[in-house]
Design a protein around this motif. Structure first.
Motif, short mmCIF file in Angstrom:
data_model
loop_
_atom_site.label_atom_id
_atom_site.label_comp_id
_atom_site.label_asym_id
_atom_site.label_seq_id
_atom_site.Cartn_x
_atom_site.Cartn_y
_atom_site.Cartn_z
N PRO A 170 0.84 -1.20 0.00
CA PRO A 170 0.00 0.00 0.00
C PRO A 170 0.88 1.26 0.00
O PRO A 170 1.15 1.85 1.04
N THR A 171 1.35 1.64 -1.16
CA THR A 171 2.38 2.68 -1.28
C THR A 171 2.00 3.99 -0.59
O THR A 171 2.83 4.61 0.08
N TYR A 172 0.75 4.41 -0.75
CA TYR A 172 0.31 5.67 -0.12
C TYR A 172 0.51 5.62 1.39
O TYR A 172 1.05 6.55 1.99
N ILE A 173 0.12 4.50 2.00
CA ILE A 173 0.23 4.37 3.44
C ILE A 173 1.69 4.28 3.87
O ILE A 173 2.10 4.89 4.86
N CYS A 174 2.49 3.54 3.12
CA CYS A 174 3.91 3.42 3.44
C CYS A 174 4.58 4.79 3.40
O CYS A 174 5.38 5.14 4.29
N ASN A 175 4.28 5.55 2.37
CA ASN A 175 4.84 6.90 2.26
C ASN A 175 4.35 7.80 3.39
O ASN A 175 5.10 8.62 3.93
N MET A 176 3.07 7.65 3.74
CA MET A 176 2.50 8.46 4.81
C MET A 176 3.19 8.17 6.15
O MET A 176 3.50 9.08 6.92
N GLU A 177 3.45 6.88 6.41
CA GLU A 177 4.12 6.50 7.66
C GLU A 177 5.55 7.03 7.71
O GLU A 177 6.02 7.47 8.76
N GLU A 178 6.23 6.99 6.57
CA GLU A 178 7.60 7.51 6.53
C GLU A 178 7.61 9.02 6.78
O GLU A 178 8.47 9.53 7.50
N GLU A 179 6.64 9.71 6.21
CA GLU A 179 6.54 11.16 6.41
C GLU A 179 6.18 11.47 7.86
O GLU A 179 6.68 12.43 8.44
N PHE A 180 5.32 10.64 8.46
CA PHE A 180 4.95 10.86 9.86
C PHE A 180 6.16 10.68 10.76
O PHE A 180 6.35 11.42 11.73
N TYR A 181 7.00 9.70 10.44
CA TYR A 181 8.21 9.49 11.24
C TYR A 181 9.14 10.70 11.15
O TYR A 181 9.79 11.06 12.13
N LYS A 182 9.19 11.34 9.99
CA LYS A 182 9.98 12.56 9.84
C LYS A 182 9.42 13.65 10.77
O LYS A 182 10.19 14.41 11.37
N CYS A 183 8.10 13.71 10.87
CA CYS A 183 7.48 14.67 11.78
C CYS A 183 7.84 14.36 13.22
O CYS A 183 8.10 15.26 14.03
N VAL A 184 7.88 13.08 13.55
CA VAL A 184 8.25 12.65 14.90
C VAL A 184 9.69 13.07 15.21
O VAL A 184 9.97 13.62 16.29
N LEU A 185 10.60 12.83 14.27
CA LEU A 185 12.00 13.20 14.49
C LEU A 185 12.15 14.71 14.66
O LEU A 185 12.94 15.18 15.49
N SER A 186 11.39 15.46 13.88
CA SER A 186 11.45 16.91 13.98
C SER A 186 11.00 17.38 15.36
O SER A 186 11.64 18.25 15.98
N GLU A 187 9.90 16.81 15.85
CA GLU A 187 9.41 17.17 17.18
C GLU A 187 10.38 16.71 18.27
O GLU A 187 10.58 17.40 19.27
N TYR A 188 11.01 15.57 18.07
CA TYR A 188 11.98 15.05 19.03
C TYR A 188 13.17 16.00 19.14
O TYR A 188 13.65 16.29 20.25
N GLU A 189 13.64 16.49 18.01
CA GLU A 189 14.76 17.43 18.01
C GLU A 189 14.39 18.72 18.72
O GLU A 189 15.19 19.30 19.46
N LYS A 190 13.16 19.18 18.53
CA LYS A 190 12.71 20.38 19.23
C LYS A 190 12.70 20.15 20.73
O LYS A 190 13.05 21.02 21.52
N ASN A 191 12.26 18.95 21.13
CA ASN A 191 12.23 18.62 22.56
C ASN A 191 13.63 18.71 23.15
O ASN A 191 13.82 19.27 24.23
N ASN A 192 14.61 18.15 22.46
CA ASN A 192 15.97 18.14 22.98
C ASN A 192 16.57 19.54 23.06
O ASN A 192 17.49 19.79 23.84
N LYS A 193 16.04 20.44 22.23
CA LYS A 193 16.53 21.83 22.27
C LYS A 193 15.72 22.68 23.21
O LYS A 193 15.95 23.88 23.33
N GLY A 194 14.72 22.06 23.85
CA GLY A 194 13.90 22.81 24.79
C GLY A 194 12.93 23.77 24.16
O GLY A 194 12.51 24.73 24.78
N GLU A 195 12.58 23.50 22.90
CA GLU A 195 11.70 24.44 22.19
C GLU A 195 10.23 24.07 22.34
O GLU A 195 9.37 24.78 21.85
N ILE A 196 9.94 22.93 22.93
CA ILE A 196 8.53 22.55 23.15
C ILE A 196 8.19 22.69 24.63
O ILE A 196 8.92 22.23 25.46
#
Length: 381
Positions: free
Chosen positions: A355-381
């Motif tokens: 299911p290519t659409y879903i696979c791509n969506m999950e990969e993009e969501f993980y990028k969002c997770v990493l972005s939020e994680y980096e913000k957490n480590n910088k104290g921006e959240i």
């Protein structure tokens, strides 16, 4: 976001036991595909003209007979849905007869047809819950998405009547390109009215209407769907819970937070169906077909032509034969991805293709997770 209206633990316990024994404890009666709204992403709505070449609606008497047969096999939890079920001729009569039979009944509705009079007859023998689809926070959004310029006012009034009658309510929010700017308003409305809201940015392709629409639909790109999913998480969880969730997601851990009456992931099923569909739950469509899940076109049996018991056993056997896309077992997102057999089928037309659409969506969501994680480590959240 507070959790006002989750399922009782006992229902999950009973469903787990029923699934192991292949007892149809949960079912859906889809009374009709007709609706008084015209939502752009709807997977099932048809006009009377669309219906004619396919089949006819079942009568109240036919539904009652099926219910009697299903009860003998173990049916307890029953969902009435559509289309818009309150459009079904004889809905009140059918509801009352089903209640007399002892079912725990919930209703899926867009809420726009529930007035004071409807609430008054419902409270005399109330449903377990009414699930209302909330499509936005204004009449303007309802006009844009649902072709109903008075929809928000109608739903707001319906909720007022139902709450006054102490009828349990859950909100379902489908997030699309047409109402994405209303996410905050939807959750604010739920908070103010002390209602639980279940929300998703993934929309099933409308293969129930036309099989050739597999992988298509009026919905987000996979990138925007992932971003909207993250936005939903940020709204519904307080800061501490959200930050903890981000850490867990980054590490491939996810806690189930949604409240789904019929779905429920099972462990140790390999490439087979990972939910309760076709194991302890079923869906009977308006034109008389029984499937494991309302999103699926197959496998299918015909309980109005054969006995319910025979149709259920046949459906269980067919469900047991289903094998989903094998790549899911080795995917690095397998623990956080919500992909199910119905999603794969509607995306690809088969159960065992990627299911290519879903696979791509999950990969993009993980990028969002990493972005939020980096913000957490910088104290921006």
């Amino acid at each position: 976001m507070k959790n006002y209206n989750m399922e009782p633990i006992i229902s999950n316990y009973l469903s787990t036991k029923a699934s192991a024994k292949r007892v149809p404890i949960s079912g859906v009666f889809e009374l009709l595909p007709l609706c008084n709204m015209d939502c752009k992403m709807c997977y099932v709505k048809m006009t009377k003209k669309d219906m004619e070449p396919i089949g006819r609606l079942r009568t109240v008497e036919e539904w009652i007979e099926i219910a009697k047969e299903a009860k003998k096999e173990g049916l307890l939890f029953l969902l009435l849905t559509g289309g818009e079920p309150f459009l079904y001729k004889g809905f009140k009569q059918l509801y009352k007869e089903l209640k007399k039979m002892g079912f725990l009944i919930s209703i899926n509705t867009n809420g726009t047809l529930i007035d004071k009079e409807t609430a008054e007859w419902l409270i005399k023998d109330p449903p377990t819950r009414i699930n209302i689809s909330l499509y936005g926070g204004s009449n303007e959004t309802y006009a844009r998405l649902c072709n109903n310029p008075n929809g928000f006012t109608q739903v707001t009034n319906a909720i007022k009547y139902l709450k006054k009658s102490n009828i349990p309510i859950k909100l379902n929010a489908s997030v699309t390109p047409y109402n994405v700017d209303d996410i905050e308003d939807i959750f604010k409305f739920a908070e103010e009215n002390e209602l639980y809201v279940q929300s998703s940015s993934y929309m099933f392709p409308p293969t129930r209407r036309k099989e050739e629409l597999a992988g298509m639909g009026d919905r987000f790109s996979y990138t925007d769907a992932a971003k909207a999913r993250m936005r939903i998480d940020k709204i519904r969880f307080d800061e501490e819970v959200f930050n903890k969730r981000i850490v867990n997601l980054k590490n491939g851990i996810v806690e189930e937070v949604e409240n789904d009456d019929f779905c429920g992931k099972e462990k140790g099923v390999g490439e087979g169906i990972k939910c309760r569909a076709g194991k302890c739950s079923f869906w009977i469509t308006w034109d008389g077909r029984m499937t494991p899940c309302g999103m699926m076109n197959y496998p299918v049996t015909h309980p109005f032509n054969n006995s319910f018991s025979e149709s259920w056993r046949e459906l269980v056997d067919k469900t047991n034969e289903i094998r989903t896309y094998p790549g899911c077992l080795s995917c690095k997102f397998k623990n956080t991805c919500n992909t199910c057999a119905a999603m794969i089928q509607t995306e690809t037309g088969k159960f065992d293709e990627k299911p290519t659409y879903i696979c791509n969506m999950e990969e993009e969501f993980y990028k969002c997770v990493l972005s939020e994680y980096e913000k957490n480590n910088k104290g921006e959240i």
